[in-house]
Write a protein that holds these residues in place. Structure first.
Motif, mmCIF file in Angstrom:
data_model
loop_
_atom_site.group_PDB
_atom_site.id
_atom_site.type_symbol
_atom_site.label_atom_id
_atom_site.label_comp_id
_atom_site.label_asym_id
_atom_site.label_seq_id
_atom_site.Cartn_x
_atom_site.Cartn_y
_atom_site.Cartn_z
ATOM 1 N N GLN A 1 0.836 -1.207 0.000
ATOM 2 C CA GLN A 1 0.000 0.000 0.000
ATOM 3 C C GLN A 1 0.870 1.257 0.000
ATOM 4 O O GLN A 1 0.596 2.208 -0.732
ATOM 5 N N LYS A 2 1.940 1.218 0.804
ATOM 6 C CA LYS A 2 2.810 2.394 0.880
ATOM 7 C C LYS A 2 3.477 2.639 -0.466
ATOM 8 O O LYS A 2 3.576 3.791 -0.925
ATOM 9 N N LEU A 3 3.937 1.585 -1.098
ATOM 10 C CA LEU A 3 4.583 1.706 -2.404
ATOM 11 C C LEU A 3 3.613 2.316 -3.420
ATOM 12 O O LEU A 3 3.974 3.234 -4.176
ATOM 13 N N ALA A 4 2.372 1.813 -3.415
ATOM 14 C CA ALA A 4 1.370 2.324 -4.365
ATOM 15 C C ALA A 4 1.099 3.807 -4.096
ATOM 16 O O ALA A 4 0.999 4.608 -5.036
ATOM 17 N N ILE A 5 1.005 4.184 -2.814
ATOM 18 C CA ILE A 5 0.723 5.586 -2.469
ATOM 19 C C ILE A 5 1.897 6.487 -2.872
ATOM 20 O O ILE A 5 1.713 7.559 -3.447
ATOM 21 N N PHE B 1 1.922 6.904 -6.545
ATOM 22 C CA PHE B 1 0.824 7.803 -6.906
ATOM 23 C C PHE B 1 1.248 9.259 -6.691
ATOM 24 O O PHE B 1 1.058 10.125 -7.554
ATOM 25 N N GLN B 2 1.850 9.521 -5.533
ATOM 26 C CA GLN B 2 2.250 10.895 -5.226
ATOM 27 C C GLN B 2 3.373 11.363 -6.141
ATOM 28 O O GLN B 2 3.415 12.520 -6.555
ATOM 29 N N ARG C 1 3.840 10.360 -9.215
ATOM 30 C CA ARG C 1 3.247 10.621 -10.537
ATOM 31 C C ARG C 1 2.519 11.971 -10.535
ATOM 32 O O ARG C 1 2.616 12.738 -11.488
ATOM 33 N N THR C 2 1.822 12.250 -9.410
ATOM 34 C CA THR C 2 1.115 13.529 -9.300
ATOM 35 C C THR C 2 2.096 14.699 -9.363
ATOM 36 O O THR C 2 1.880 15.684 -10.073
#
Lengths: 122, 243
Positions: free
Chosen positions: A100-104, A107-108, A110-111
């Motif tokens: 989950q941390k990796l995905a978050i 995501f950040q 990429r943003t």
């Protein structure tokens, strides 16, 4: 009766040998081999050293050597499996949190990357 | 996705696994119904085009590198929403079963009731759900009976995934959330902290695509798993209670 103890002795030696072999080939980490080595060693001891088996039989109230060795094997391997269930559960929790941390973080990142691309060059 | 700019902001969370047939239309319908609200799709490592179609439809996509299951995906969304300072999250399914027209009602109930969770309930108005299978209906009745003494009040639709949560619940769920079949256990997690929930009636539709993960064979496992999860959560000793 002697054949039973010959079999449990052989199985204990095989277990210890298998664990050592797996350690040498890095299939098992040292910290996870200790439980198996102790289990194999204990089973080996009670298989070859009859006075210990008799003593434990008295403690357990079994009387019969065959029942005693069954009880000991059951107790030893249940303990090992229980320990590994705890370890696996902890690893799964860590794995989920990491995923989950990796995905978050991805995501950040990429943003931020998109924001940077949209910002006018200075 | 922008960080919440002030208090009272919410996002719509859609956990999705191989929902390419419905995800695009679900996102567009959400945007049609509630305007330019941030929509976060948590793609649980789909093997189809779910993530790409969700982006095309205007959603932000949080892509999990491994398949974690429904609970893991929902929790990842809750974590991100919490980190981005959102005060409310409304979760809907990606298969089109949940009508986004009810999102404002769930949000309003969250804001006015003070409850930490609002459940979109198929049975809140006493009606039977026309798209529910016999097995599912029996399961729902069974869990109603089990949960009644634990929660201290009746929950009519404990298996509904159409839920809204406030920031207090987000805080709790981002740290502790059941991984498989999370809806029922989540209620017990909230109860342990003396949190409140409310049900509002919603209309549910047949799924537009994909397959239900709960087959008849898995139903037995589902019941045992959830019962055990409920029991564990009831027995878990919590020193500090959230109020």
């Amino acid at each position: 009766m002697d054949r039973l103890f010959a079999v449990t002795t052989a199985l204990s030696v095989m277990l210890i040998g298998l664990v050592l072999h797996s350690l040498r080939r890095s299939h098992i980490r040292v910290e996870y081999s200790v439980s198996w080595l102790l289990a194999g060693l204990l089973m080996f001891l009670v298989s070859v050293w009859k006075p210990i088996l008799a003593e434990m039989g008295q403690l357990l109230g079994t009387g019969d050597e065959r029942t005693t060795i069954f009880f000991i094997a059951f107790g030893v391997f249940t303990t090992v499996f229980y320990r590994f269930s705890i370890i696996i559960s902890k690893l799964k929790d860590s794995n989920i949190a990491l995923t989950q941390k990796l995905a978050i973080l991805e995501f950040q990142l990429r943003t931020l990357d998109e924001k940077q691309k949209q910002a006018p060059a200075t | 996705m922008i960080r919440a700019s002030g208090p009272g902001q919410y996002l719509v969370l859609i956990p999705a696994f191989n929902e390419q047939e419905a995800i695009g239309s679900v996102i567009r319908e959400v945007k049609d119904r509630v305007g330019d609200v941030p929509v976060l799709v948590v793609d649980d490592c789909s093997t189809d085009s779910t993530a790409a179609l969700a982006r095309i439809a205007g959603a932000e996509v949080l892509s999990l590198p491994f398949h974690l299951g429904l609970g893991g995906a929902v929790q990842a969304g809750y974590r991100l929403a919490y980190e981005l300072d959102y005060d409310f999250v409304v979760r809907i399914d990606g298969d089109g079963q949940h009508d986004p027209a009810h999102i404002p009602e769930i949000l309003a109930a969250l804001k006015t009731s003070g409850c930490q969770m609002v459940i979109g309930s198929r049975f809140a108005n006493g009606n039977a759900h026309p798209h529910s299978s016999a097995i599912r209906a029996a399961g729902t009745r069974f869990f109603r009976l089990v949960l009644r003494p634990i929660l201290g009040k009746q929950v009519r639709d404990p298996t509904s995934g159409y839920v809204g949560v406030n920031r207090q619940a987000l805080d709790v769920f981002s740290r502790s959330f059941p991984l498989e079949y999370p809806e029922i256990e989540a209620l017990v997690v909230l109860q342990r902290r003396a949190f409140q929930f409310l049900e509002v009636p919603v209309r549910m539709r047949p799924r537009r695509g994909g397959r239900s993960t709960i087959t008849p064979l898995k139903s037995v496992y589902y019941i045992l798993h959830v019962l055990l999860g409920v029991l564990v959560n009831v027995l878990r000793f919590e020193r500090s209670r959230w109020r």
